[in-house]
Scaffold this motif. Sequence first.
Motif, PDB file in Angstrom:
ATOM      1  N   GLY A   1       4.092  -7.025 -40.869  1.00  0.00           N
ATOM      2  CA  GLY A   1       2.859  -6.669 -41.548  1.00  0.00           C
ATOM      3  C   GLY A   1       2.681  -5.166 -41.635  1.00  0.00           C
ATOM      4  N   ASP A   2       1.544  -4.750 -42.125  1.00  0.00           N
ATOM      5  CA  ASP A   2       1.243  -3.331 -42.267  1.00  0.00           C
ATOM      6  C   ASP A   2       0.535  -2.808 -41.028  1.00  0.00           C
ATOM      7  N   ALA A   3       0.865  -1.585 -40.660  1.00  0.00           N
ATOM      8  CA  ALA A   3       0.153  -0.929 -39.560  1.00  0.00           C
ATOM      9  C   ALA A   3      -1.286  -0.646 -39.998  1.00  0.00           C
ATOM     10  N   ASP A   4      -2.239  -0.896 -39.108  1.00  0.00           N
ATOM     11  CA  ASP A   4      -3.665  -0.683 -39.381  1.00  0.00           C
ATOM     12  C   ASP A   4      -4.106   0.594 -38.672  1.00  0.00           C
ATOM     13  N   TRP A   5      -4.389   1.615 -39.430  1.00  0.00           N
ATOM     14  CA  TRP A   5      -4.767   2.910 -38.868  1.00  0.00           C
ATOM     15  C   TRP A   5      -6.280   3.078 -38.728  1.00  0.00           C
ATOM     16  N   THR A   6      -7.063   2.085 -39.119  1.00  0.00           N
ATOM     17  CA  THR A   6      -8.518   2.275 -39.115  1.00  0.00           C
ATOM     18  C   THR A   6      -9.051   2.536 -37.705  1.00  0.00           C
ATOM     19  N   LEU A   7      -8.530   1.812 -36.722  1.00  0.00           N
ATOM     20  CA  LEU A   7      -8.976   2.044 -35.345  1.00  0.00           C
ATOM     21  C   LEU A   7      -8.490   3.402 -34.829  1.00  0.00           C
ATOM     22  N   ILE A   8      -7.306   3.805 -35.265  1.00  0.00           N
ATOM     23  CA  ILE A   8      -6.806   5.126 -34.855  1.00  0.00           C
ATOM     24  C   ILE A   8      -7.756   6.205 -35.371  1.00  0.00           C
ATOM     25  N   GLY A   9      -8.164   6.092 -36.629  1.00  0.00           N
ATOM     26  CA  GLY A   9      -9.113   7.047 -37.184  1.00  0.00           C
ATOM     27  C   GLY A   9     -10.457   7.016 -36.487  1.00  0.00           C
ATOM     28  N   LYS A  10     -10.907   5.815 -36.117  1.00  0.00           N
ATOM     29  CA  LYS A  10     -12.191   5.685 -35.427  1.00  0.00           C
ATOM     30  C   LYS A  10     -12.151   6.390 -34.078  1.00  0.00           C
ATOM     31  N   ILE A  11     -11.027   6.252 -33.382  1.00  0.00           N
ATOM     32  CA  ILE A  11     -10.875   6.921 -32.085  1.00  0.00           C
ATOM     33  C   ILE A  11     -10.862   8.430 -32.259  1.00  0.00           C
ATOM     34  N   LYS A  12     -10.126   8.911 -33.246  1.00  0.00           N
ATOM     35  CA  LYS A  12     -10.047  10.355 -33.466  1.00  0.00           C
ATOM     36  C   LYS A  12     -11.410  10.937 -33.795  1.00  0.00           C
ATOM     37  N   ASN A  13     -12.253  10.170 -34.450  1.00  0.00           N
ATOM     38  CA  ASN A  13     -13.585  10.655 -34.833  1.00  0.00           C
ATOM     39  C   ASN A  13     -14.655  10.339 -33.803  1.00  0.00           C
ATOM     40  N   ASN A  14     -14.252   9.797 -32.662  1.00  0.00           N
ATOM     41  CA  ASN A  14     -15.183   9.563 -31.560  1.00  0.00           C
ATOM     42  C   ASN A  14     -15.473  10.901 -30.887  1.00  0.00           C
ATOM     43  N   PRO A  15     -16.714  11.359 -30.883  1.00  0.00           N
ATOM     44  CA  PRO A  15     -17.017  12.683 -30.316  1.00  0.00           C
ATOM     45  C   PRO A  15     -16.696  12.801 -28.837  1.00  0.00           C
ATOM     46  N   ARG A  16     -16.539  11.662 -28.166  1.00  0.00           N
ATOM     47  CA  ARG A  16     -16.207  11.717 -26.741  1.00  0.00           C
ATOM     48  C   ARG A  16     -14.732  12.038 -26.505  1.00  0.00           C
ATOM     49  N   ILE A  17     -13.898  11.833 -27.512  1.00  0.00           N
ATOM     50  CA  ILE A  17     -12.464  12.032 -27.355  1.00  0.00           C
ATOM     51  C   ILE A  17     -12.092  13.460 -27.740  1.00  0.00           C
ATOM     52  N   HIS A  18     -11.441  14.164 -26.809  1.00  0.00           N
ATOM     53  CA  HIS A  18     -11.080  15.560 -27.069  1.00  0.00           C
ATOM     54  C   HIS A  18      -9.585  15.827 -26.909  1.00  0.00           C
ATOM     55  N   ILE A  19      -8.820  14.830 -26.467  1.00  0.00           N
ATOM     56  CA  ILE A  19      -7.375  15.033 -26.341  1.00  0.00           C
ATOM     57  C   ILE A  19      -6.712  14.726 -27.687  1.00  0.00           C
ATOM     58  N   PRO A  20      -5.495  15.243 -27.928  1.00  0.00           N
ATOM     59  CA  PRO A  20      -4.804  14.947 -29.183  1.00  0.00           C
ATOM     60  C   PRO A  20      -4.520  13.456 -29.346  1.00  0.00           C
ATOM     61  N   ILE A  21      -4.739  12.972 -30.563  1.00  0.00           N
ATOM     62  CA  ILE A  21      -4.435  11.593 -30.922  1.00  0.00           C
ATOM     63  C   ILE A  21      -3.410  11.618 -32.043  1.00  0.00           C
ATOM     64  N   PHE A  22      -2.263  11.006 -31.781  1.00  0.00           N
ATOM     65  CA  PHE A  22      -1.183  10.960 -32.758  1.00  0.00           C
ATOM     66  C   PHE A  22      -1.059   9.543 -33.305  1.00  0.00           C
ATOM     67  N   GLY A  23      -0.955   9.425 -34.623  1.00  0.00           N
ATOM     68  CA  GLY A  23      -0.825   8.125 -35.263  1.00  0.00           C
ATOM     69  C   GLY A  23       0.624   7.766 -35.522  1.00  0.00           C
ATOM     70  N   ASN A  24       0.925   6.475 -35.443  1.00  0.00           N
ATOM     71  CA  ASN A  24       2.296   5.989 -35.590  1.00  0.00           C
ATOM     72  C   ASN A  24       2.275   4.653 -36.321  1.00  0.00           C
ATOM     73  N   GLY A  25       3.252   4.484 -37.214  1.00  0.00           N
ATOM     74  CA  GLY A  25       3.390   3.208 -37.894  1.00  0.00           C
ATOM     75  C   GLY A  25       3.423   3.340 -39.404  1.00  0.00           C
ATOM     76  N   ASP A  26       4.574   3.017 -39.997  1.00  0.00           N
ATOM     77  CA  ASP A  26       4.733   2.910 -41.448  1.00  0.00           C
ATOM     78  C   ASP A  26       4.746   4.232 -42.210  1.00  0.00           C
ATOM     79  N   ILE A  27       4.841   5.353 -41.532  1.00  0.00           N
ATOM     80  CA  ILE A  27       4.919   6.623 -42.255  1.00  0.00           C
ATOM     81  C   ILE A  27       6.371   6.824 -42.690  1.00  0.00           C
ATOM     82  N   ASP A  28       6.622   6.649 -43.975  1.00  0.00           N
ATOM     83  CA  ASP A  28       7.993   6.737 -44.467  1.00  0.00           C
ATOM     84  C   ASP A  28       8.133   7.602 -45.719  1.00  0.00           C
ATOM     85  N   THR A  29       7.050   8.258 -46.147  1.00  0.00           N
ATOM     86  CA  THR A  29       7.115   9.179 -47.272  1.00  0.00           C
ATOM     87  C   THR A  29       6.209  10.374 -47.006  1.00  0.00           C
TER      88      THR A  29
END
Length: 330
Positions: free
Chosen positions: A181-209
């Motif tokens: 199936g397809d990787a779902d990045w919506t939760l990754i984006g939600k975490i990155k935009n959580n004001p409580r989170i200040h450490i780097p968040i790297f996304g992974n899955g299906d990046i091929d272009t």
Amino acid sequence: MARIGNIDLGEFPLLLAPMEDVSDPPFRAVCKENGADLMYTEFISSEGLIRDAIKSRQKLDIFDYERPIGIQIFGGDEDAMAMSAKIVDATNPDLLDINFGCPVKKVVCKGAGAAVLKDLDLMVRLTKACIRSTSLPVTIKTRLGWDHDSRNIEEVVERMQDIGVQAISIHGRTRMQLYKGDADWTLIGKIKNNPRIHIPIFGNGDIDTPEKALEYRNRYGVDGIMIGRAAIGYPWIFREIKHYMATGEILPPPTIAERLGACRKHLQGSVMWKGEKLGILEMRRHYASYLKGLSHVKEFRTRLVSTDSLNHIEDIFGEIARQYAEMQPA
């Protein structure tokens, strides 16, 4: 600017994912040459390190030209993870990464990898054991959750940050999805935009272009992107993404000479690191990827995976170069 501890990774780093039986030093060398900003070793069993298993110990090999580089370990026992972290610390990488995302059965059945997503208290204990046992920055790689009904990645990130984890890479699938199936990045984006989170968040899955890399950076706001399968046989993905992000232009695909040059360098590194017999044998899994898209290449590929002679392989490379000299890869 993405930072892990004292490691400055630049404005938007591209990470090479740790891949079992792929992310060894020869493969990492061609990826580094083409723009990978941070790389990891293949994942290493904590139990194997403690037993002094030859294959596990060999995976600790890192080289200065690869820096910054992280060594990744996995396991489900606190004492074993703590002792492994001490062993890793002594090899002096730039960081220690913990694998809480591997979905394969042989790892999960041992209560390690993605299996730990079912027990966050255990995840905390395992991670604390590593943090206490090393002077290195500790990061983790994980998934959205065990299955669709238990996607607990938001709690994972908050709890990991609270105990001192300094960056998290998230694959946008659950364990049960494996790589389907397809990787779902919506939760990754939600975490990155959580004001409580200040450490780097790297996304992974299906990046091929390059286009998808830019789109996902802009849409989800991640601090960087981790690339795995798209780099196998195509290390140019890193330079292509960087060029597109900087200029909006798509680079032409690598020429036949570039493809064969990277493949040759990969092979030479494999032979130097593993010895001629094993180096040739383990390189066979990569030829199809390096030659992907070339018409009528099956005969050459078959011959490459059927010979044990470096000289013969070099002769075949020469034939490929001559036959496809006037062609651009598809």
